[in-house]
Design a protein around this motif. Structure first.
Motif, short mmCIF file in Angstrom:
data_model
loop_
_atom_site.label_atom_id
_atom_site.label_comp_id
_atom_site.label_asym_id
_atom_site.label_seq_id
_atom_site.Cartn_x
_atom_site.Cartn_y
_atom_site.Cartn_z
N UNK A 535 4.93 1.99 3.19
CA UNK A 535 4.33 1.10 2.19
C UNK A 535 5.18 1.05 0.93
N UNK A 536 5.68 2.26 0.50
CA UNK A 536 6.53 2.29 -0.68
C UNK A 536 7.82 1.53 -0.43
N UNK A 537 8.40 1.73 0.78
CA UNK A 537 9.64 1.03 1.11
C UNK A 537 9.42 -0.48 1.13
N UNK A 538 8.29 -0.90 1.73
CA UNK A 538 7.99 -2.33 1.76
C UNK A 538 7.79 -2.88 0.36
N UNK A 539 7.09 -2.08 -0.48
CA UNK A 539 6.87 -2.52 -1.86
C UNK A 539 8.20 -2.66 -2.60
N UNK A 545 13.34 -8.15 -3.31
CA UNK A 545 13.45 -9.55 -2.88
C UNK A 545 12.94 -10.49 -3.95
N UNK A 546 11.85 -10.05 -4.62
CA UNK A 546 11.30 -10.88 -5.70
C UNK A 546 12.28 -10.98 -6.86
N UNK A 552 18.00 -15.62 -8.63
CA UNK A 552 18.58 -16.83 -8.05
C UNK A 552 18.00 -18.07 -8.70
N UNK A 553 16.66 -18.05 -8.91
CA UNK A 553 16.02 -19.17 -9.57
C UNK A 553 16.57 -19.35 -10.98
N UNK A 554 16.77 -18.21 -11.70
CA UNK A 554 17.30 -18.30 -13.07
C UNK A 554 18.72 -18.84 -13.06
#
Length: 792
Positions: A535-539, A545-546, A552-554
């Motif tokens: 769960x920590x790794x996924x977070x 990724x976020x 990338x958006x910036x």
């Protein structure tokens, strides 16, 4: 394939749900009776057809589709010579309308070749026949007047005759002599003839034919003699009407019989499309997707959901079988989801084999099983005097007889209902035999022996359904590779069993079972730790990724902003260049008007010209929003002297100091013939290459000097192709600009041609105030096509 799995896996309920979306009763029957595909290729094609219709539904919406039933039998009767009724013809028209609507719906959007193309191309609409039937027959009992000209004329005559009869009967009713003999002043129909109700005691007073008598005998219904002939005429016209309707029905029947071969082909295609539409509608309801179909015997379901459990409550599971292992032993506490896992795996594979999309991730894989052998539920039978264990053994005996390579065997609570030691041994033996026969096996159990068997046997894997011991509720999550605990002691304690009972039970537990429970407890702890770490790794992964997406958006936003600002700057520069050019032209026009002003002396005109040039130059240089080239770093001058040659740093322009700095630090300089004021801090010393020694007063060059001047593009203006008026205006503006920039010689390119343009230019130059002399070009200068002008 034994069809008992339809009920055991509850596939019959899924098919019933799909059948509710079918429009035609025959399509519903086809869907419910449709057998499972026999191999992977058939399964793949069936799924692709459902998926294609599903895509069309998303793109085009639902088609206009009406329910029809048994129309192919109606058409067959027409072929055999039977005359179709109006109701039957309306059914045929409804089917033809469906053909047309389905073809139109299919072509609403553009698409590549689809696996359902053959079905839609098999539809052969008959728009003319469908329109003729629909317009001619208004209802199962009514033919339209416009069905034929003959029918229209016959009905018109009937209407006219009926109106004449009513007029005559109205006259009788309203006549004061006869109306006293009538029971009521109304006209009615008896046996298709118009009559009036006459009191029984006066029946001899009204001449005519008696057609009926009331139940009391007090009223007789008399057809007056005056309308007998008209009534007979109506009866004759009614016969003609009936014959014409019969003729129309025969004509329509012959047309229907003529299209029988293509109609039956289209009708079967329509029913097949109706079945696929029902399957696709169910897929949309279940949010189902098309899985991959393996050629071998294995499946891998990802995020699989049981379709009969509420979508808001069902927990997706990942379950696979037939790849790295052929047997899966599922353990865990009661109500933990073991049976649901069995049913989900079997049901989704069976759904796919019946051409239904499955509620699982689109990257899931299914296969075509030769048989589904299932033992789930209580097999106790009072009628057959069978206990639960006996019922299970009877079912398992049949499974052992039918299991072979390509079969999927699902066993719930294997070995339960008898002595635990014997039941566990029997369960292990049954699984071993099924594996020998080549079947894929999924079994649920509470026996520790089966857990150990799965740990020690290659190809057999443990799986456990997780259970929240705090809330005593199952999580329905499946963990493959880890056996589960039954947690009987813990659940009993949570539910209120006295601690002494729990402790005494633990003393009765065998030492091997205690060790296994300890190992399973450690595995549970490790599993929890692993889950927390995952769960920590996924977070962290999601956060990274976020962050990457945000960066990338910036970056994209900055690039877009830069492009926008660059384009805005370019537009601004174009706008300012046009504005500067317009102001320059206006300045030139004002100077020209000044030259033509004869009321002022030459000195006054020169002073006025210098004032205009200085004012407009300051305006041009003072525009703060003009896009200039970037000013390179420089060392500003701290002091200047009169006549000193300096450089205006902002424009990199040589100038001469004409006055010392004022109290605001502004220095007056002259650049060419223009004078302007610039800050002292905006002046720098000329570069070495720009320095040419002390400034010397410019003396008018002699002709020999003019010939040595190096010719550049800025000294030329091309007047070719212009009218005389345009050329003279362009030449004036060019000469004025040359004077302002300090040029002494310019070249007017007018070409040879007829000489008219050259002659006009020369005539104009003779009276020009800024022209000292002019001549035609020599060899290498353009000869007669160029005029060389020496400026004052």
């Amino acid at each position: 394939m034994d069809k008992t799995y339809l009920k055991t896996l509850e596939l019959d309920k899924i098919l019933a749900q799909a059948a509710e979306y079918a429009t035609c009763a025959e399509a519903r029957a086809l869907l419910l009776e449709q057998p499972a595909c026999e191999n992977a290729e058939e399964t793949r094609f069936a799924l692709s057809q459902t998926d294609a219709i599903n895509s069309l539904l998303l793109k085009n919406g639902s088609p206009r589709f009406g329910g029809v039933n048994g129309v192919n039998k109606i058409v067959s009767r027409a072929v055999k010579g039977g005359v179709l009724s109006m109701a039957e013809l309306l059914e045929v028209a409804g089917a033809l309308r469906n053909f047309q609507n389905l073809v139109s719906w299919y072509h609403i959007s553009e698409h590549d070749l689809l696996p359902v193309d053959d079905l839609f191309y098999a539809l052969t609409p008959q728009p003319a026949l469908e329109k003729a039937i629909s317009e001619s027959i208004l209802s199962p009992e009514e033919m339209a007047d416009t069905a034929s000209n003959t029918l229209f004329e016959v009905r018109r005559k009937i209407q006219a005759t009926e109106n004449s009869i009513r007029d005559k009967l109205d006259a009788i009713i309203k006549n004061s002599t006869t109306n006293k003999f009538l029971q009521d002043a109304v006209v009615s129909l008896r046996n298709g003839r118009f009559v009036v109700p006459v009191k029984a005691e006066y029946r001899g007073e009204v001449g005519g034919v008696i057609h009926d008598v009331s139940s009391t005998g007090a009223t007789v219904f008399v057809e007056p003699t005056a309308v007998v002939e008209a009534n007979a005429r109506i009866m004759q016209l009614r016969s003609q009407e009936k014959a014409e309707i019969e003729r129309i029905l025969v004509a329509f029947t012959e047309q229907v019989a003529g299209i029988e071969p293509v109609f039956n082909f289209s009708y079967q295609a329509m029913l097949a499309i109706d079945v696929l539409l029902a399957k696709a509608q169910l897929a949309l309801e279940q949010k189902a997707y098309m899985p991959q179909v393996a050629d071998g015997v294995w499946f891998d379901l990802k995020k699989a959901r049981h379709p009969l459990i509420d979508k808001t409550k069902v927990v997706p599971i990942d379950v696979a079988l037939g790849g790295e292992y052929d047997t899966l032993v599922i353990t865990g506490p009661n109500t933990g989801g073991k049976t649901v896992t069995l049913k989900t795996a079997g049901l989704l594979c069976a759904m796919a084999q019946h051409g239904l999309l499955i509620p699982a991730h689109e990257h899931s894989t299914v296969c075509a099983f030769a048989d589904y052998l299932v033992d789930i539920g209580d097999e106790q039978s009072i009628e057959q005097s069978l206990s639960t264990f006996s019922g299970h053994m009877k079912k398992i005996t049949g499974i052992l007889d039918g299991a072979f390579k390509g079969s999927l065997v699902l066993l719930d609570e294997l070995g339960a209902g008898t002595d635990p030691a014997e039941g566990a041994a029997l369960a292990v033996s049954i699984i071993e035999q099924l594996r020998i026969q080549g079947a894929l096996v999924m079994a649920t159990t509470h026996y520790s022996e089966l857990k150990v068997f799965a740990l020690e046997t290659p190809g057999v894997v443990n799986a456990s359904c997780e259970f929240d011991v705090e809330s005593l509720r199952p999580t329905y999550k499946l963990s493959v590779g880890v056996p589960g605990k039954s947690n009987a002691f813990l659940i009993g304690e949570k539910l209120g069993l006295p601690p002494r009972v729990i402790q005494r039970a633990e003393t009765h537990l065998a030492s091997d079972d205690k060790r296994l429970d300890d190992v399973l407890a450690q595995l549970d702890d490790l599993k929890l730790e692993l889950k927390e770490s995952q769960a920590q790794a996924e977070a962290a992964k999601e956060q990274a990724a976020h962050a990457l997406e945000k960066a990338k958006e910036k970056c994209d936003a900055l690039i877009r902003q830069g492009e926008t600002e660059l384009e805005a700057a370019r537009a601004k520069a174009r706008q300012m260049a046009q504005q500067v050019q317009a102001e320059a032209f206006a300045l030139t026009d004002e100077l020209r008007r000044l030259q033509r002003d004869d009321k002022q002396s030459a000195a006054q005109r020169a002073a006025r010209a210098r004032e205009i040039a200085r004012r407009d130059a300051e305006n041009l240089y003072g525009k703060t929003d003009v896009v200039h080239n970037a000013v390179r770093e420089f060392v500003p001058l701290k002091e200047v002297r009169l006549g000193q040659e300096v450089v205006i740093a902002e424009y990199d322009q040589l100038a001469t100091v004409t006055s010392l700095p004022d109290r605001n630090g502004m220095v007056e300089v002259r650049a060419g013939i223009l004078k302007t004021k610039v800050p002292l801090a905006g002046l720098k010393a000329p570069d070495k290459l720009q320095k040419s020694g002390p400034a010397k007063p410019r003396t008018p060059p002699r002709s020999a000097t003019v010939q040595k001047v190096e010719r550049t593009a800025s000294m030329e203006v091309n007047l070719l192709g212009m009218t005389v008026e345009e050329a003279l205006m362009e030449a004036d503006q060019f000469i004025d600009h040359a004077v302002m920039t300090g040029l002494m010689v310019v070249y007017l390119i007018h070409g040879k041609g007829t000489g008219a343009l050259r002659k006009a230019i020369h005539q104009h130059l003779r009276g020009h105030k800024n022209v000292k002399s002019f001549r035609l070009g020599r060899y290498g200068e353009g000869e007669d096509g160029v005029t060389v002008v020496e400026l004052k």
